[in-house]
Design an enzyme around this catalytic site. Structure first.
Site, PDB file in Angstrom:
ATOM      1  N   ASP A 336       0.835  -1.350  -0.035  1.00 41.12           N
ATOM      2  CA  ASP A 336      -0.030  -0.245   0.070  1.00 41.12           C
ATOM      3  C   ASP A 336       0.769   1.018  -0.437  1.00 41.12           C
ATOM      4  O   ASP A 336       2.034   0.406   0.577  1.00 41.12           O
ATOM      5  CB  ASP A 336      -0.889   0.213   0.996  1.00 41.12           C
ATOM      6  N   GLU A 371       1.246  -0.730  -4.563  1.00 43.92           N
ATOM      7  CA  GLU A 371       0.929   0.762  -5.952  1.00 43.92           C
ATOM      8  C   GLU A 371       1.830   1.931  -5.520  1.00 43.92           C
ATOM      9  O   GLU A 371       2.706   2.439  -4.413  1.00 43.92           O
ATOM     10  CB  GLU A 371      -0.356   0.765  -4.316  1.00 43.92           C
TER      11      GLU A 371
END
Length: 658
Positions: A336, A371
């Protein structure tokens, strides 16, 4: 007071050896560290950690056993302007804790102080670390190690995926156990996915703001204990680890990989007004990026940012990742806000954490997916991650939506995204699999909502619809909401089919959001992070079976096309791809840039994708030869053989050379 033996500086955390427990804690700026242990009545006993090697404090408690609850009180300077916020009144979690007892409640005693320290003791309400002893029989478990070219990822939430599944025993719905149940394994195999990517399973907390509104953090991107499984999805906290590993083992037996979404960018301590329960009180200056005024760099939007260039924090991150691979046999990670991993503070491909991962024989051989952005300056880094990282490709997501849900997009741009975005990812020796193609993810509209809503509808989140992106590239086809007349519903269906075919027949690694193959809707909520309810849970009884069958057939078709499974870049004349116009001629320069959205893509010289993304029915002349439409665009027993395809508006069809 009983003294601890000096013990050892490794391994990190609390380690039971059959006779006692060795405790370690990293803190470069502490002046004293107390180990606090609690009996069954909550009575606390404190011991100074007597040993220190470098920045690691350590001690050994003879006779201590698994199940012991413990925490730390860390002494040092209170100098907020310099980033030091030591406060021994606050009991702190071990960052390496394998189990945690208690939740992180919205309670004033958990606040460590803003400008001045809060000296109220918090032991009565603070979560406690728990010593565990780990023994597990993996039997003959082996990692599937699916090649990138054959990988199809399925992103899902542990609870939301199975909580409403009527064929599962009620007591295991929404749990780790359900993931490995034969019903779910059979479904994954029928669908054809090769990797289950789970939203965060490390223990997380609900933000105080959500707790005050009566909401909870559902997605899990607010980490509390990175080595501990979130206990809410287990029969009990004591059995969570084994239940998760049972699921991994069952999935591996079926050839399905398990990828974990992991949050190595911030912690649930949030900003300076957030709770102090671990890293802030242990060594704030080392664990976080600190501004010149002593506040946090908020490159995550969550109040703080982990300093993953500090050697002690790099070691913490690598130990965490190795733990999940070695102890739980996971097959990879999705990171993330992964640009934080490369900050020094500017982003660098040779950042310390990247170098450590690449040098690690355990971590360098599993799937690593970034990401590739954060919200700080220079945070957008799509295409810039070093090997062996793959990356989420937002260029693909936006281009696919703009192509099929009418927006301006050239044929050339669409083709580039279809070809694994070679302009972005063909560097540093990376292969096409480095482009993780997606239409949707947990964050944003579901696929059905992309064709039913022009605007987000996030009122249930309690922020007056201010949260969530406004750049959705969606099209409601003439009516906002799920319902509508038959012709509108058919146009929406065609758009969904075209989008799914684009995702699953493009070069790169496709990622499918769980529920998109069912027609799942979140009723226009594109930021459902706090919706632990029927809005996000998949309703299996209402699933669109025809759409599920269509999706599975596309995945089967994908696995038959060498140009997609080979994971090598397409080159002119190599037989992998030809780009043709509606008359089966090579696209002209003008057609690449200005032509209508009509094209044919010939893959491996045998499979032809005919595309009409215009608003009109158009004849498309197929290349010379005998072509038959293939499932899911024609039945197995009744293939359509044709030389000209009468392409419906917003239509796509795949043919195989006879």
């Amino acid at each position: 007071m009983t003294q601890l033996a000096i013990g050892e500086a490794t391994p990190h955390g609390a380690t039971y050896d059959g006779h006692g427990v060795n405790f370690t804690l990293f803190s470069a700026h502490a002046e004293r560290v107390e180990l606090c242990v609690f009996d069954s009545r909550g009575n606390e006993r404190r011991y100074d950690l007597p040993g220190r090697r470098g920045d690691v404090w350590h001690g050994y408690l003879a006779g201590a056993r698994p199940g012991l609850r413990y925490g730390y009180r860390v002494h040092g300077p209170w100098q907020p302007a310099q980033g030091h916020r030591f406060n021994p009144a606050k009991l702190l979690l071990d960052p390496y804790a394998r189990r945690v007892e208690g939740e992180l409640k919205d309670h004033p005693l958990l606040h460590g102080g803003h400008d001045e320290p809060d000296y109220r003791d918090n032991a009565a309400v603070a979560p406690k670390s728990v010593v565990i002893s780990d023994h597990y029989d993996w039997e003959d478990d082996a990692a599937p190690r699916t090649p990138w070219g054959k990988t199809v990822i399925y992103e899902a939430h542990v609870k939301g995926l199975t909580y409403l599944h009527p064929e599962l025993p009620q007591e295991i719905r929404g749990t780790y156990k359900a993931l490995g149940h034969p019903v779910m394994v059979a479904y994954f195999k029928q669908l054809g996915i090769t990797a289950l990517e789970l939203l965060p399973v490390a223990q997380f907390a609900s933000e105080p703001r959500l707790q005050r509104m009566g909401l909870t953090n559902y997605w899990g991107y607010n980490p509390m204990a990175m080595f501990a499984l979130h206990p809410a999805w287990a029969s009990s906290p004591e059995t969570a680890l084994d239940e998760f590993r049972d699921a991994v083992k069952a999935l591996h037996r079926a050839g399905i990989e398990v990828i974990l979404d992991i949050v190595l960018n911030h912690s649930a301590e949030l900003d300076l007004d957030g709770p102090t329960f671990s890293l802030r009180g242990i060594d704030n200056r080392s664990y976080y990026w600190i501004r010149d005024d002593g506040d946090y760099h908020n490159w995550t939007g969550c109040g703080n940012t982990l300093n993953l260039s500090h050697p002690g924090v790099v070691e913490y991150a690598c130990e965490c990742l190795r733990y999940w691979v070695e102890t739980c046999h996971v097959d990879g990670f999705r990171f993330d806000l992964a640009s934080v991993m490369g900050r020094t503070p500017t982003f660098r491909q040779d950042a310390p954490l990247f170098a450590a991962i690449k040098a690690c024989p355990v971590l360098s051989t599993v799937k690593l997916i970034a990401e590739p952005w954060d919200i700080g300056e220079g945070g957008y880094q799509v295409g810039n991650f070093p090997p062996p990282f793959a990356e989420w490709n937002d260029h693909f997501r936006d281009a696919a939506r703009r192509f099929w849900l009418p927006r301006n997009l050239t044929t050339g741009e669409f083709a580039c995204r279809f070809a694994a975005s070679s302009d972005v990812f063909k560097r540093n020796g990376r292969a096409p699999g480095a482009s993780v193609n997606l239409l949707t993810a947990h964050d944003g509209f579901t696929l059905r909502d992309c064709v039913c809503f022009n605007q987000k509808h996030n009122e249930a989140n309690g922020e007056e619809n201010r949260d969530g992106t406004n750049s959705n590239y969606s099209d409601n086809h003439g009516k906002e909401g799920l319902g509508g007349p038959l012709d509108l519903m058919e146009r929406r269906r065609d758009s969904i089919h075209a989008l799914l075919a684009t995702l699953l027949l493009s070069q790169g690694t496709p990622m499918l959001l769980a529920g998109d193959e069912h027609g799942h809707s979140q009723h226009g909520n594109n930021n459902a992070y706090c919706q632990d309810n029927a809005l996000t849970w998949l309703d299996w009884q209402q699933a669109n079976r025809g759409l599920t069958t269509f999706t599975a057939a596309l995945i089967r078709l994908r696995q038959q096309i060498p140009a997609l499974t080979g994971n090598s870049w397409w080159e002119e004349g190599d037989g992998n791809v030809r780009w043709l116009n509606k008359n089966a001629q090579p696209l002209s320069a003008d057609e690449w840039q200005n032509g209508p959205k009509l094209m044919q893509i010939l893959l491996s010289d045998r499979f032809l994708i005919a595309i009409n993304a215009t608003l009109e029915v158009t004849d498309i002349v197929l290349p010379e030869g005998e072509w038959r439409a293939v499932p899911p665009f024609a039945g197995e027993d009744n293939p359509v053989i044709t030389a000209v395809w009468q392409g419906p508006a917003h239509g796509l069809c795949v043919f195989q050379r006879g």
